[in-house]
Scaffold this motif. Structure first.
Motif, PDB file in Angstrom:
ATOM      1  N   GLU A 303     -20.242 -57.244  -4.126  1.00  0.00           N
ATOM      2  CA  GLU A 303     -18.898 -57.462  -4.651  1.00  0.00           C
ATOM      3  C   GLU A 303     -18.999 -58.220  -5.970  1.00  0.00           C
ATOM      4  O   GLU A 303     -19.712 -59.224  -6.055  1.00  0.00           O
ATOM      5  N   ASN A 361     -12.525 -56.390  -7.471  1.00  0.00           N
ATOM      6  CA  ASN A 361     -11.227 -56.869  -6.981  1.00  0.00           C
ATOM      7  C   ASN A 361     -10.108 -56.481  -7.945  1.00  0.00           C
ATOM      8  O   ASN A 361     -10.222 -56.689  -9.150  1.00  0.00           O
ATOM      9  N   GLU A 393     -11.302 -53.266  -4.378  1.00  0.00           N
ATOM     10  CA  GLU A 393     -10.838 -54.107  -3.275  1.00  0.00           C
ATOM     11  C   GLU A 393      -9.409 -54.520  -3.573  1.00  0.00           C
ATOM     12  O   GLU A 393      -9.122 -55.108  -4.614  1.00  0.00           O
ATOM     13  N   ASP A 422      -8.782 -55.711   1.367  1.00  0.00           N
ATOM     14  CA  ASP A 422      -9.487 -56.997   1.276  1.00  0.00           C
ATOM     15  C   ASP A 422      -8.735 -58.075   2.044  1.00  0.00           C
ATOM     16  O   ASP A 422      -7.523 -57.954   2.258  1.00  0.00           O
ATOM     17  N   LYS A 443     -12.100 -55.041   5.032  1.00  0.00           N
ATOM     18  CA  LYS A 443     -12.851 -56.296   4.950  1.00  0.00           C
ATOM     19  C   LYS A 443     -12.123 -57.356   5.782  1.00  0.00           C
ATOM     20  O   LYS A 443     -11.005 -57.752   5.450  1.00  0.00           O
ATOM     21  N   GLU A 479     -16.468 -60.546   6.264  1.00  0.00           N
ATOM     22  CA  GLU A 479     -16.640 -61.458   5.127  1.00  0.00           C
ATOM     23  C   GLU A 479     -16.961 -62.869   5.586  1.00  0.00           C
ATOM     24  O   GLU A 479     -16.441 -63.337   6.602  1.00  0.00           O
TER      25      GLU A 479
END
Ligand code: G
Ligand code: G
Ligand code: MN
Length: 525
Positions: A303, A361, A393, A422, A443, A479
Protein backbone atom coordinates in the motif's frame (compact mmCIF):
# COMPACT_ATOMS: atom_id res chain seq x y z
CA UNK A 1 -16.42 28.50 7.74
CA UNK A 2 -14.64 31.73 6.88
CA UNK A 3 -11.17 32.38 8.18
CA UNK A 4 -12.52 35.28 10.21
CA UNK A 5 -15.21 33.33 12.01
CA UNK A 6 -12.75 30.48 12.60
CA UNK A 7 -10.38 32.93 14.27
CA UNK A 8 -13.18 34.31 16.42
CA UNK A 9 -14.23 30.79 17.36
CA UNK A 10 -10.68 29.88 18.34
CA UNK A 11 -10.40 33.03 20.48
CA UNK A 12 -13.72 32.28 22.19
CA UNK A 13 -12.59 28.71 22.85
CA UNK A 14 -9.30 29.94 24.27
CA UNK A 15 -11.09 32.36 26.63
CA UNK A 16 -13.51 29.62 27.61
CA UNK A 17 -10.55 27.40 28.42
CA UNK A 18 -9.15 30.01 30.80
CA UNK A 19 -12.56 30.68 32.36
CA UNK A 20 -13.30 26.98 32.77
CA UNK A 21 -9.99 26.06 34.40
CA UNK A 22 -10.24 29.08 36.73
CA UNK A 23 -13.79 28.23 37.68
CA UNK A 24 -12.79 24.62 38.17
CA UNK A 25 -9.86 25.50 40.42
CA UNK A 26 -12.06 27.77 42.58
CA UNK A 27 -14.59 24.98 42.82
CA UNK A 28 -11.85 22.51 43.70
CA UNK A 29 -10.41 24.82 46.36
CA UNK A 30 -13.87 25.17 47.90
CA UNK A 31 -14.39 21.43 47.93
CA UNK A 32 -10.93 20.74 49.31
CA UNK A 33 -11.42 23.36 52.01
CA UNK A 34 -14.79 21.92 52.96
CA UNK A 35 -13.45 18.37 53.04
CA UNK A 36 -10.57 19.48 55.21
CA UNK A 37 -12.84 21.28 57.68
CA UNK A 38 -15.33 18.41 57.80
CA UNK A 39 -12.46 16.10 58.63
CA UNK A 40 -11.33 18.46 61.35
CA UNK A 41 -14.74 18.93 62.96
CA UNK A 42 -15.32 15.16 62.95
CA UNK A 43 -11.90 14.77 64.51
CA UNK A 44 -12.91 16.99 67.43
CA UNK A 45 -16.26 15.27 67.90
CA UNK A 46 -14.65 11.82 67.86
CA UNK A 47 -11.98 12.95 70.34
CA UNK A 48 -14.68 14.03 72.78
CA UNK A 49 -16.64 10.83 72.23
CA UNK A 50 -13.53 8.72 72.76
CA UNK A 51 -12.94 10.43 76.08
CA UNK A 52 -16.53 9.68 77.21
CA UNK A 53 -16.27 6.08 76.00
CA UNK A 54 -12.99 5.53 77.84
CA UNK A 55 -14.67 6.76 81.03
CA UNK A 56 -17.57 4.38 80.36
CA UNK A 57 -15.15 1.48 79.76
CA UNK A 58 -13.31 2.22 82.97
CA UNK A 59 -16.59 2.48 84.87
CA UNK A 60 -17.74 -0.90 83.53
CA UNK A 61 -14.41 -2.46 84.55
CA UNK A 62 -14.58 -0.90 87.98
CA UNK A 63 -18.10 -2.21 88.56
CA UNK A 64 -17.02 -5.69 87.51
CA UNK A 65 -14.04 -5.60 89.84
CA UNK A 66 -16.12 -4.37 92.79
CA UNK A 67 -18.79 -6.99 92.09
CA UNK A 68 -16.06 -9.61 92.42
CA UNK A 69 -15.21 -8.28 95.89
CA UNK A 70 -18.83 -7.81 96.94
CA UNK A 71 -19.38 -8.53 100.60
CA UNK A 72 -21.85 -7.61 103.28
CA UNK A 73 -19.86 -4.42 103.90
CA UNK A 74 -19.69 -2.38 100.67
CA UNK A 75 -17.63 0.31 102.45
CA UNK A 76 -15.21 -1.93 104.34
CA UNK A 77 -11.54 -0.92 104.41
CA UNK A 78 -10.73 -3.70 101.94
CA UNK A 79 -13.31 -2.42 99.46
CA UNK A 80 -12.20 1.21 99.85
CA UNK A 81 -8.65 0.03 99.15
CA UNK A 82 -9.89 -1.66 95.93
CA UNK A 83 -11.66 1.64 95.05
CA UNK A 84 -8.36 3.51 95.49
CA UNK A 85 -6.59 1.06 93.23
CA UNK A 86 -9.33 1.40 90.61
CA UNK A 87 -9.34 5.19 90.65
CA UNK A 88 -5.55 5.14 90.30
CA UNK A 89 -5.64 2.99 87.15
CA UNK A 90 -8.72 4.68 85.62
CA UNK A 91 -7.34 7.78 83.89
CA UNK A 92 -10.76 9.25 83.08
CA UNK A 93 -12.39 8.66 86.49
CA UNK A 94 -11.72 10.99 89.39
CA UNK A 95 -13.05 8.62 92.00
CA UNK A 96 -14.88 5.31 92.43
CA UNK A 97 -17.41 4.91 95.24
CA UNK A 98 -20.54 3.36 96.70
CA UNK A 99 -23.98 5.02 96.71
CA UNK A 100 -26.95 4.22 98.91
CA UNK A 101 -30.19 6.20 98.72
CA UNK A 102 -28.86 9.20 96.79
CA UNK A 103 -25.90 9.47 99.14
CA UNK A 104 -22.27 8.71 98.47
CA UNK A 105 -21.29 6.52 101.40
CA UNK A 106 -17.66 5.93 100.61
CA UNK A 107 -15.20 6.30 97.77
CA UNK A 108 -11.56 6.08 96.84
CA UNK A 109 -11.34 9.47 98.57
CA UNK A 110 -12.47 8.06 101.90
CA UNK A 111 -15.57 7.24 103.91
CA UNK A 112 -18.42 9.63 104.70
CA UNK A 113 -20.17 8.73 107.94
CA UNK A 114 -23.57 10.10 106.97
CA UNK A 115 -22.90 10.06 103.28
CA UNK A 116 -22.65 12.95 100.85
CA UNK A 117 -25.99 13.94 99.28
CA UNK A 118 -25.82 13.62 95.48
CA UNK A 119 -29.33 14.72 94.58
CA UNK A 120 -31.79 12.78 92.40
CA UNK A 121 -30.88 10.72 89.32
CA UNK A 122 -31.34 12.67 86.05
CA UNK A 123 -31.31 9.85 83.50
CA UNK A 124 -31.16 6.09 83.35
CA UNK A 125 -29.45 4.86 80.19
CA UNK A 126 -30.66 1.87 78.22
CA UNK A 127 -27.87 -0.15 79.86
CA UNK A 128 -29.28 0.60 83.30
CA UNK A 129 -26.70 3.20 84.32
CA UNK A 130 -28.15 5.96 86.47
CA UNK A 131 -26.65 9.35 85.65
CA UNK A 132 -26.53 12.44 87.85
CA UNK A 133 -25.36 15.07 85.44
CA UNK A 134 -24.57 18.02 87.67
CA UNK A 135 -23.33 17.18 91.13
CA UNK A 136 -21.53 19.92 93.09
CA UNK A 137 -19.17 18.39 95.64
CA UNK A 138 -18.61 20.78 98.52
CA UNK A 139 -15.33 19.28 99.66
CA UNK A 140 -14.04 19.70 96.09
CA UNK A 141 -14.56 23.45 96.21
CA UNK A 142 -18.01 23.21 94.60
CA UNK A 143 -16.56 21.79 91.36
CA UNK A 144 -19.19 20.03 89.28
CA UNK A 145 -19.17 16.33 88.44
CA UNK A 146 -21.10 13.67 86.63
CA UNK A 147 -21.84 10.60 88.69
CA UNK A 148 -22.56 7.30 86.96
CA UNK A 149 -24.05 4.57 89.10
CA UNK A 150 -24.93 0.92 88.69
CA UNK A 151 -25.84 -1.57 91.38
CA UNK A 152 -24.72 1.00 93.95
CA UNK A 153 -21.26 1.35 92.52
CA UNK A 154 -20.45 4.80 91.23
CA UNK A 155 -17.85 6.61 89.16
CA UNK A 156 -17.22 10.32 89.61
CA UNK A 157 -16.09 12.20 86.54
CA UNK A 158 -15.49 15.94 86.16
CA UNK A 159 -18.47 17.29 84.26
CA UNK A 160 -16.33 18.88 81.51
CA UNK A 161 -13.74 16.08 81.32
CA UNK A 162 -14.60 15.01 77.75
CA UNK A 163 -14.88 18.51 76.34
CA UNK A 164 -11.73 19.74 78.04
CA UNK A 165 -9.59 17.58 75.81
CA UNK A 166 -9.24 20.17 73.08
CA UNK A 167 -9.03 23.42 74.98
CA UNK A 168 -6.20 24.59 72.73
CA UNK A 169 -8.83 25.44 70.07
CA UNK A 170 -10.77 28.30 71.64
CA UNK A 171 -13.30 28.82 68.81
CA UNK A 172 -14.45 25.20 68.69
CA UNK A 173 -17.85 24.50 70.24
CA UNK A 174 -17.96 21.13 72.00
CA UNK A 175 -20.62 19.17 73.82
CA UNK A 176 -21.50 15.73 75.11
CA UNK A 177 -25.04 14.38 75.15
CA UNK A 178 -27.09 11.32 75.96
CA UNK A 179 -28.39 9.86 72.69
CA UNK A 180 -31.52 8.22 74.12
CA UNK A 181 -32.96 11.35 75.68
CA UNK A 182 -31.23 13.89 73.49
CA UNK A 183 -30.10 15.83 76.58
CA UNK A 184 -26.91 17.85 76.62
CA UNK A 185 -24.58 16.69 79.38
CA UNK A 186 -21.91 19.31 79.10
CA UNK A 187 -21.13 21.97 76.57
CA UNK A 188 -18.73 24.72 75.72
CA UNK A 189 -20.01 27.62 73.61
CA UNK A 190 -23.44 28.13 72.08
CA UNK A 191 -24.21 24.51 71.23
CA UNK A 192 -27.81 23.96 70.11
CA UNK A 193 -29.82 21.05 71.45
CA UNK A 194 -31.50 20.61 67.98
CA UNK A 195 -28.17 19.57 66.49
CA UNK A 196 -28.56 16.23 68.26
CA UNK A 197 -31.81 15.58 66.35
CA UNK A 198 -29.96 15.81 63.04
CA UNK A 199 -28.28 12.51 63.89
CA UNK A 200 -31.55 10.58 63.63
CA UNK A 201 -30.80 6.86 63.80
CA UNK A 202 -27.31 7.25 62.35
CA UNK A 203 -24.02 7.17 64.21
CA UNK A 204 -22.53 10.31 62.68
CA UNK A 205 -23.52 13.29 60.59
CA UNK A 206 -22.24 16.72 59.61
CA UNK A 207 -23.98 19.82 58.33
CA UNK A 208 -23.83 23.58 58.20
CA UNK A 209 -26.07 25.50 60.56
CA UNK A 210 -26.00 29.23 60.03
CA UNK A 211 -22.54 30.24 61.15
CA UNK A 212 -21.19 26.83 62.08
CA UNK A 213 -20.03 23.61 60.53
CA UNK A 214 -21.36 20.93 62.88
CA UNK A 215 -20.43 17.29 63.44
CA UNK A 216 -22.54 15.00 65.65
CA UNK A 217 -21.36 11.49 66.55
CA UNK A 218 -22.71 8.72 68.73
CA UNK A 219 -21.03 5.79 70.45
CA UNK A 220 -21.77 2.31 69.17
CA UNK A 221 -21.12 0.83 72.65
CA UNK A 222 -22.35 3.30 75.23
CA UNK A 223 -25.04 5.91 75.71
CA UNK A 224 -22.56 8.60 74.77
CA UNK A 225 -22.76 11.26 72.10
CA UNK A 226 -20.56 14.18 71.15
CA UNK A 227 -20.87 17.38 69.16
CA UNK A 228 -18.24 19.65 67.67
CA UNK A 229 -18.86 22.82 65.73
CA UNK A 230 -16.43 25.10 63.91
CA UNK A 231 -17.17 28.67 62.87
CA UNK A 232 -17.61 28.94 59.08
CA UNK A 233 -15.04 31.71 59.14
CA UNK A 234 -12.43 28.98 59.61
CA UNK A 235 -13.69 27.30 56.47
CA UNK A 236 -13.40 30.56 54.53
CA UNK A 237 -9.81 30.85 55.70
CA UNK A 238 -9.16 27.26 54.64
CA UNK A 239 -10.77 27.84 51.23
CA UNK A 240 -8.71 30.97 50.67
CA UNK A 241 -5.56 29.05 51.53
CA UNK A 242 -6.48 26.36 48.99
CA UNK A 243 -7.37 29.02 46.45
CA UNK A 244 -4.00 30.70 46.84
CA UNK A 245 -2.49 27.42 45.74
CA UNK A 246 -4.99 26.12 43.18
CA UNK A 247 -6.23 29.19 41.35
CA UNK A 248 -2.82 30.26 40.02
CA UNK A 249 -2.24 26.68 38.85
CA UNK A 250 -5.70 26.67 37.24
CA UNK A 251 -5.14 30.00 35.51
CA UNK A 252 -1.75 28.89 34.21
CA UNK A 253 -3.26 25.63 32.96
CA UNK A 254 -6.03 27.66 31.31
CA UNK A 255 -3.52 29.92 29.60
CA UNK A 256 -1.47 26.95 28.38
CA UNK A 257 -4.64 25.33 27.06
CA UNK A 258 -5.70 28.59 25.42
CA UNK A 259 -2.31 28.96 23.76
CA UNK A 260 -2.51 25.38 22.54
CA UNK A 261 -5.97 26.07 21.08
CA UNK A 262 -4.73 29.20 19.38
CA UNK A 263 -1.62 27.42 18.11
CA UNK A 264 -3.61 24.59 16.58
CA UNK A 265 -6.23 26.96 15.21
CA UNK A 266 -3.54 29.04 13.55
CA UNK A 267 -1.87 25.89 12.27
CA UNK A 268 -5.21 24.66 10.93
CA UNK A 269 -6.00 27.99 9.32
CA UNK A 270 -2.55 28.26 7.84
CA UNK A 271 -2.42 24.62 6.74
CA UNK A 272 -3.87 25.07 3.24
CA UNK A 273 -1.23 27.68 2.44
CA UNK A 274 1.50 25.52 4.01
CA UNK A 275 0.30 22.45 2.05
CA UNK A 276 0.50 24.35 -1.23
CA UNK A 277 4.03 25.44 -0.47
CA UNK A 278 4.88 21.88 0.55
CA UNK A 279 3.59 20.60 -2.81
CA UNK A 280 5.67 23.18 -4.62
CA UNK A 281 8.76 22.31 -2.60
CA UNK A 282 8.29 18.56 -3.10
CA UNK A 283 8.15 17.82 0.60
CA UNK A 284 5.98 14.73 0.07
CA UNK A 285 7.15 11.21 -0.61
CA UNK A 286 5.58 7.78 -0.46
CA UNK A 287 6.26 4.76 1.74
CA UNK A 288 5.10 1.27 0.89
CA UNK A 289 3.76 -1.23 3.37
CA UNK A 290 3.86 -4.87 2.19
CA UNK A 291 0.72 -6.95 1.97
CA UNK A 292 1.51 -10.64 2.46
CA UNK A 293 -0.07 -13.96 1.62
CA UNK A 294 -0.94 -15.48 4.99
CA UNK A 295 -0.19 -19.02 3.70
CA UNK A 296 3.29 -18.38 2.34
CA UNK A 297 4.28 -15.14 4.08
CA UNK A 298 5.31 -13.73 0.69
CA UNK A 299 4.63 -10.24 -0.53
CA UNK A 300 1.70 -9.96 -2.91
CA UNK A 301 1.51 -6.20 -2.96
CA UNK A 302 2.06 -2.98 -1.05
CA UNK A 303 0.00 0.00 0.00
CA UNK A 304 1.32 3.43 -0.96
CA UNK A 305 1.22 5.70 2.09
CA UNK A 306 2.01 9.37 1.75
CA UNK A 307 4.63 10.97 4.00
CA UNK A 308 5.36 14.64 4.58
CA UNK A 309 8.71 15.81 5.81
CA UNK A 310 8.66 19.58 6.25
CA UNK A 311 11.63 21.71 5.29
CA UNK A 312 12.27 21.98 9.03
CA UNK A 313 12.78 18.19 9.10
CA UNK A 314 9.58 17.67 11.12
CA UNK A 315 7.41 14.75 9.99
CA UNK A 316 3.69 15.51 9.86
CA UNK A 317 1.35 12.56 10.32
CA UNK A 318 -1.10 11.89 7.48
CA UNK A 319 -4.01 11.55 9.89
CA UNK A 320 -3.40 15.24 10.65
CA UNK A 321 -2.88 16.72 7.22
CA UNK A 322 -5.05 14.43 5.04
CA UNK A 323 -8.28 15.55 6.77
CA UNK A 324 -7.07 19.16 6.63
CA UNK A 325 -6.30 18.80 2.92
CA UNK A 326 -9.75 17.29 2.42
CA UNK A 327 -11.38 20.22 4.23
CA UNK A 328 -9.35 22.75 2.29
CA UNK A 329 -10.23 21.17 -1.05
CA UNK A 330 -6.59 20.32 -1.66
CA UNK A 331 -6.78 16.53 -1.51
CA UNK A 332 -6.99 16.12 -5.29
CA UNK A 333 -3.67 17.92 -5.64
CA UNK A 334 -2.21 15.56 -3.03
CA UNK A 335 -3.61 12.47 -4.73
CA UNK A 336 -2.21 13.71 -8.03
CA UNK A 337 1.18 14.06 -6.34
CA UNK A 338 0.94 10.53 -4.90
CA UNK A 339 0.13 9.19 -8.37
CA UNK A 340 3.09 11.10 -9.77
CA UNK A 341 5.41 9.72 -7.05
CA UNK A 342 4.13 6.16 -7.52
CA UNK A 343 4.66 6.44 -11.29
CA UNK A 344 8.31 7.21 -10.65
CA UNK A 345 8.76 4.71 -7.79
CA UNK A 346 7.31 1.63 -9.46
CA UNK A 347 8.78 2.12 -12.94
CA UNK A 348 9.72 -1.32 -14.24
CA UNK A 349 8.39 -3.10 -11.19
CA UNK A 350 5.48 -4.96 -12.78
CA UNK A 351 7.65 -6.30 -15.59
CA UNK A 352 9.69 -8.21 -13.03
CA UNK A 353 6.86 -8.95 -10.60
CA UNK A 354 3.80 -9.48 -12.71
CA UNK A 355 1.61 -10.58 -9.79
CA UNK A 356 2.53 -7.70 -7.50
CA UNK A 357 0.08 -4.89 -6.83
CA UNK A 358 0.32 -1.36 -5.51
CA UNK A 359 -2.58 0.08 -3.52
CA UNK A 360 -3.39 3.77 -3.70
CA UNK A 361 -5.68 5.55 -1.26
CA UNK A 362 -8.37 7.76 -2.78
CA UNK A 363 -10.37 10.34 -0.89
CA UNK A 364 -13.99 11.24 -1.38
CA UNK A 365 -13.25 14.11 -3.73
CA UNK A 366 -11.10 11.87 -5.93
CA UNK A 367 -13.95 9.41 -6.19
CA UNK A 368 -16.34 12.12 -7.26
CA UNK A 369 -14.04 13.63 -9.88
CA UNK A 370 -13.94 12.32 -13.48
CA UNK A 371 -10.34 13.51 -13.79
CA UNK A 372 -9.26 10.75 -11.41
CA UNK A 373 -10.05 8.16 -14.08
CA UNK A 374 -7.69 9.77 -16.57
CA UNK A 375 -4.93 10.17 -14.00
CA UNK A 376 -5.06 6.54 -12.98
CA UNK A 377 -5.26 5.32 -16.59
CA UNK A 378 -2.12 7.31 -17.29
CA UNK A 379 -0.48 5.76 -14.21
CA UNK A 380 -1.42 2.29 -15.50
CA UNK A 381 0.01 3.10 -18.92
CA UNK A 382 3.20 4.69 -17.56
CA UNK A 383 3.92 1.78 -15.23
CA UNK A 384 2.85 -0.83 -17.80
CA UNK A 385 0.43 -2.20 -15.28
CA UNK A 386 -1.66 -5.19 -16.21
CA UNK A 387 -5.06 -5.89 -14.78
CA UNK A 388 -4.82 -6.12 -11.00
CA UNK A 389 -1.40 -4.47 -10.67
CA UNK A 390 -3.04 -1.30 -9.41
CA UNK A 391 -5.59 -1.33 -6.61
CA UNK A 392 -7.44 1.72 -5.44
CA UNK A 393 -8.45 1.86 -1.80
CA UNK A 394 -11.69 3.64 -1.06
CA UNK A 395 -13.03 4.05 2.44
CA UNK A 396 -16.76 4.21 3.06
CA UNK A 397 -16.46 7.90 3.75
CA UNK A 398 -15.12 8.23 0.21
CA UNK A 399 -18.29 6.83 -1.31
CA UNK A 400 -20.66 9.46 -0.01
CA UNK A 401 -22.61 9.84 -3.26
CA UNK A 402 -22.94 6.31 -4.54
CA UNK A 403 -24.23 7.23 -8.01
CA UNK A 404 -21.27 9.41 -8.93
CA UNK A 405 -18.63 7.38 -7.12
CA UNK A 406 -20.17 4.14 -8.39
CA UNK A 407 -19.83 5.25 -12.05
CA UNK A 408 -16.19 6.21 -11.50
CA UNK A 409 -15.40 2.94 -9.71
CA UNK A 410 -16.99 1.00 -12.60
CA UNK A 411 -14.90 2.94 -15.15
CA UNK A 412 -11.73 2.21 -13.18
CA UNK A 413 -12.48 -1.49 -12.95
CA UNK A 414 -13.24 -1.54 -16.65
CA UNK A 415 -9.73 -0.16 -17.19
CA UNK A 416 -8.22 -3.07 -15.24
CA UNK A 417 -7.76 -1.48 -11.83
CA UNK A 418 -8.92 -3.40 -8.84
CA UNK A 419 -10.84 -1.83 -6.00
CA UNK A 420 -10.57 -2.36 -2.25
CA UNK A 421 -13.00 -1.15 0.36
CA UNK A 422 -10.71 0.29 3.03
CA UNK A 423 -11.10 0.56 6.81
CA UNK A 424 -14.08 -1.78 6.55
CA UNK A 425 -16.47 -1.59 9.49
CA UNK A 426 -15.59 1.90 10.65
CA UNK A 427 -18.18 3.74 8.54
CA UNK A 428 -21.90 3.98 8.90
CA UNK A 429 -23.36 1.73 6.25
CA UNK A 430 -20.75 -0.83 5.28
CA UNK A 431 -23.36 -3.34 4.23
CA UNK A 432 -25.21 -1.15 1.80
CA UNK A 433 -21.89 -0.24 0.16
CA UNK A 434 -21.06 -3.88 -0.33
CA UNK A 435 -24.32 -4.28 -2.28
CA UNK A 436 -23.94 -1.18 -4.40
CA UNK A 437 -20.31 -1.36 -5.46
CA UNK A 438 -18.24 -4.02 -7.09
CA UNK A 439 -15.14 -4.54 -5.01
CA UNK A 440 -12.24 -6.94 -5.36
CA UNK A 441 -10.79 -6.63 -1.87
CA UNK A 442 -12.14 -5.96 1.56
CA UNK A 443 -9.66 -4.52 4.06
CA UNK A 444 -10.72 -5.27 7.63
CA UNK A 445 -9.93 -2.31 9.83
CA UNK A 446 -7.17 -2.64 12.42
CA UNK A 447 -9.63 -1.96 15.25
CA UNK A 448 -11.27 -5.36 14.61
CA UNK A 449 -7.96 -7.19 14.25
CA UNK A 450 -6.97 -5.74 17.63
CA UNK A 451 -9.91 -7.52 19.31
CA UNK A 452 -8.74 -10.99 18.23
CA UNK A 453 -8.03 -13.17 21.26
CA UNK A 454 -9.04 -10.48 23.75
CA UNK A 455 -12.38 -12.03 24.64
CA UNK A 456 -13.95 -8.59 24.13
CA UNK A 457 -17.63 -8.63 23.20
CA UNK A 458 -16.72 -7.12 19.83
CA UNK A 459 -14.18 -9.87 19.06
CA UNK A 460 -16.97 -11.79 17.33
CA UNK A 461 -17.44 -9.05 14.75
CA UNK A 462 -14.30 -9.97 12.83
CA UNK A 463 -15.71 -13.47 12.24
CA UNK A 464 -18.89 -12.02 10.78
CA UNK A 465 -16.94 -9.69 8.52
CA UNK A 466 -14.87 -12.65 7.27
CA UNK A 467 -17.99 -14.74 6.54
CA UNK A 468 -19.63 -11.86 4.76
CA UNK A 469 -16.58 -11.15 2.60
CA UNK A 470 -16.40 -14.84 1.67
CA UNK A 471 -20.09 -14.88 0.72
CA UNK A 472 -19.48 -11.89 -1.54
CA UNK A 473 -16.36 -13.58 -2.99
CA UNK A 474 -14.10 -10.70 -1.93
CA UNK A 475 -10.41 -11.19 -1.23
CA UNK A 476 -9.75 -10.25 2.36
CA UNK A 477 -6.84 -8.17 3.65
CA UNK A 478 -6.49 -7.93 7.44
CA UNK A 479 -4.97 -4.59 8.42
CA UNK A 480 -2.69 -3.90 11.37
CA UNK A 481 -1.69 -7.50 12.11
CA UNK A 482 0.87 -7.27 14.89
CA UNK A 483 1.05 -10.74 16.43
CA UNK A 484 1.54 -14.28 15.28
CA UNK A 485 -1.62 -15.27 17.18
CA UNK A 486 -3.66 -12.83 15.11
CA UNK A 487 -2.09 -14.16 11.89
CA UNK A 488 -2.80 -17.79 12.89
CA UNK A 489 -6.39 -16.95 13.80
CA UNK A 490 -6.98 -15.20 10.48
CA UNK A 491 -5.30 -17.93 8.42
CA UNK A 492 -7.42 -20.60 10.10
CA UNK A 493 -10.55 -18.63 9.25
CA UNK A 494 -9.56 -18.53 5.57
CA UNK A 495 -8.30 -14.94 5.33
CA UNK A 496 -5.81 -14.80 2.45
CA UNK A 497 -3.87 -11.57 3.03
CA UNK A 498 -2.52 -9.44 5.82
CA UNK A 499 -0.78 -6.14 6.28
CA UNK A 500 0.86 -5.05 9.51
CA UNK A 501 3.94 -4.59 11.59
CA UNK A 502 4.32 -8.34 12.01
CA UNK A 503 5.30 -8.49 8.34
CA UNK A 504 6.66 -5.04 7.68
CA UNK A 505 6.26 -1.40 8.50
CA UNK A 506 5.81 1.18 5.75
CA UNK A 507 9.18 1.41 3.95
CA UNK A 508 10.87 3.45 1.27
CA UNK A 509 10.51 2.38 -2.34
CA UNK A 510 14.22 1.37 -2.35
CA UNK A 511 13.63 -0.96 0.59
CA UNK A 512 10.56 -2.36 -1.13
CA UNK A 513 12.55 -3.04 -4.30
CA UNK A 514 15.39 -4.57 -2.28
CA UNK A 515 12.93 -6.87 -0.53
CA UNK A 516 11.41 -7.90 -3.82
CA UNK A 517 14.85 -8.50 -5.31
CA UNK A 518 15.70 -10.68 -2.30
CA UNK A 519 12.84 -12.96 -3.25
CA UNK A 520 10.14 -11.82 -0.89
CA UNK A 521 7.62 -11.62 -3.69
CA UNK A 522 5.10 -14.32 -4.33
CA UNK A 523 5.94 -16.19 -7.50
CA UNK A 524 3.43 -16.58 -10.28
CA UNK A 525 1.26 -19.58 -10.14
O1 G B 1 0.40 4.83 7.69
P1 G B 1 -0.32 6.00 7.93
O2 G B 1 -0.06 6.69 9.23
O3 G B 1 0.32 6.74 6.82
O4 G B 1 -1.81 6.26 7.51
C1 G B 1 -2.64 7.22 8.13
C2 G B 1 -3.91 7.47 7.35
O5 G B 1 -3.63 8.27 6.23
C3 G B 1 -4.53 6.19 6.85
O6 G B 1 -5.94 6.23 7.13
C4 G B 1 -4.34 6.25 5.35
O7 G B 1 -5.46 5.70 4.68
C5 G B 1 -4.22 7.73 5.06
N1 G B 1 -3.37 7.92 3.91
C6 G B 1 -2.09 7.57 3.76
N2 G B 1 -1.64 7.89 2.53
C7 G B 1 -2.69 8.45 1.87
C8 G B 1 -2.87 8.98 0.56
O8 G B 1 -1.98 8.98 -0.28
N3 G B 1 -4.08 9.49 0.26
C9 G B 1 -5.09 9.50 1.15
N4 G B 1 -6.26 10.01 0.75
N5 G B 1 -4.97 9.00 2.40
C10 G B 1 -3.78 8.48 2.75
O1 G C 1 -5.25 3.55 4.67
P1 G C 1 -5.24 2.84 5.99
O2 G C 1 -6.13 3.46 7.01
O3 G C 1 -5.53 1.39 5.81
O4 G C 1 -3.75 2.95 6.50
C1 G C 1 -3.15 2.00 7.34
C2 G C 1 -2.66 2.66 8.58
O5 G C 1 -2.36 1.69 9.56
C3 G C 1 -1.38 3.43 8.41
O6 G C 1 -1.39 4.46 9.34
C4 G C 1 -0.31 2.40 8.77
O7 G C 1 0.93 3.02 9.14
C5 G C 1 -1.00 1.78 9.96
N1 G C 1 -0.53 0.43 10.24
C6 G C 1 -0.29 -0.56 9.37
N2 G C 1 0.06 -1.70 10.01
C7 G C 1 0.01 -1.42 11.35
C8 G C 1 0.26 -2.21 12.50
O8 G C 1 0.58 -3.39 12.47
N3 G C 1 0.12 -1.56 13.70
C9 G C 1 -0.23 -0.27 13.79
N4 G C 1 -0.33 0.27 15.01
N5 G C 1 -0.48 0.49 12.72
C10 G C 1 -0.36 -0.08 11.49
MN1 MN D 1 -5.62 2.30 3.05
Amino acid sequence: MSKRSATVLALVLALLAIAATTFFSVHLARRQGLEFEIGRVFGYARDVLRSSDIAADQFVNAVAMLEAHRSAQPCSDTIVAVMRGLSLISSNLKAVGYVAGDRLMCSSLGKFAEGLPLGPVDTITDRGVALRLDVALEFAGGKRFTVAERDGYAAIVPRDMAIDTTTRQPNVLLATFTPGTGELRSSRGAVKREWIDALGKGTETSFVDGTHLVAVVRSKQYANGAIAALPLANLERQVRASEMLLVPVGVVAGIVLALAILYFARMQLALPAILKVALRRHEFFVNYQPIVDLQTGRWVGAEALIRWRRHTGEMVRPDLFIPAAEDAGLIRLITARVIQLVTRDVAGLFERHAQFHIGINLSSEDLHDEATIERLRRLAADTRASAGNLVIEASERGLAEPQVAGAIVRELRASGLHVAIDDFGTGYSSLSYLERFEFDYLKIDKSFIDTIGTGAATSQVVLHIIEMAKALKLKIVAEGVETRAQADFLRERGVQYAQGWLYGKPMSCEELRAGLAAGNAATAG
